[in-house]
Design an enzyme around this catalytic site. Structure first.
Site, PDB file in Angstrom:
ATOM      1  N   CYS A  49      -7.277  -6.980 -17.551  1.00 52.05           N
ATOM      2  CA  CYS A  49      -7.345  -7.012 -16.087  1.00 52.05           C
ATOM      3  C   CYS A  49      -8.756  -6.624 -15.677  1.00 52.05           C
ATOM      4  CB  CYS A  49      -6.316  -6.044 -15.508  1.00 52.05           C
ATOM      5  SG  CYS A  49      -6.053  -6.207 -13.750  1.00 52.05           S
ATOM      6  N   HIS A  50      -9.392  -7.445 -14.860  1.00 47.06           N
ATOM      7  CA  HIS A  50     -10.773  -7.213 -14.452  1.00 47.06           C
ATOM      8  C   HIS A  50     -10.889  -5.978 -13.558  1.00 47.06           C
ATOM      9  CE1 HIS A  50     -10.806 -11.278 -15.785  1.00 47.06           C
ATOM     10  NE2 HIS A  50     -12.048 -11.522 -15.429  1.00 47.06           N
ATOM     11  N   MET A  84      -2.341  -7.481  -9.031  1.00 44.13           N
ATOM     12  CA  MET A  84      -2.059  -6.454 -10.035  1.00 44.13           C
ATOM     13  C   MET A  84      -2.349  -5.054  -9.469  1.00 44.13           C
ATOM     14  SD  MET A  84      -0.670  -8.003 -12.419  1.00 44.13           S
ATOM     15  CE  MET A  84      -0.448  -6.553 -13.412  1.00 44.13           C
ATOM     16  N   ASP A  99       8.972  11.709  -9.123  1.00 41.87           N
ATOM     17  CA  ASP A  99       8.507  12.994  -9.649  1.00 41.87           C
ATOM     18  C   ASP A  99       8.709  14.119  -8.637  1.00 41.87           C
ATOM     19  OD1 ASP A  99       7.065  14.706 -11.590  1.00 41.87           O
ATOM     20  OD2 ASP A  99       5.534  14.737 -10.016  1.00 41.87           O
TER      21      ASP A  99
END
Length: 127
Positions: A49-50, A84, A99
């Site tokens: 991934c860039h 992304m 969490d």
């Protein structure tokens, strides 16, 4: 991109009464910070991934009687898309909600993370 975190009615009601705060602090603020950090680190997490310098990374939270819907909106002026980064941002925000709430219930479920829309890059997309 969007992630849905199922809390259950009792947990969502408890959090709503507490102003979406836990002993760890503000759920929404903390998830926003974590999601932004995650989106910025996408190229470190996803092979091939860039690395991209995001122009904008924003979050919207919609709460209901049993879940939280998290939207991550990323923008960038470049030849590539930022789906992304938006997917990672939404995912990390959802994991942060989990969490921060796990002491209340272990029954919390991250139901889905999906791309809602994308424009730019090689192709556009609309769910």
């Amino acid at each position: 991109a969007q992630s849905i975190v199922y809390l259950g009615k009792e947990v969502a009601a408890q959090l709503s009464l507490a102003g979406w705060q836990t002993k760890k602090g503000s759920i929404i603020q903390t998830a926003t910070i974590a999601g932004t950090m995650g989106a910025k680190k996408t190229s470190d997490l996803i092979p091939l991934c860039h690395p991209l310098g995001l122009d904008s990374c924003k979050f919207e939270f919609e709460t209901s009687e049993d879940q939280v819907i998290i939207a991550c909106i990323c923008r960038l002026e470049a030849k590539t898309g930022v789906e992304m980064e938006a997917l990672v941002g939404a995912s990390i925000a959802a994991l942060t909600v989990y969490d921060m709430c796990k002491s209340i219930s272990k029954g919390i479920v991250i139901k889905e993370t999906k791309l809602i829309s994308k424009s730019g890059g090689k192709s556009d997309f609309k769910a």
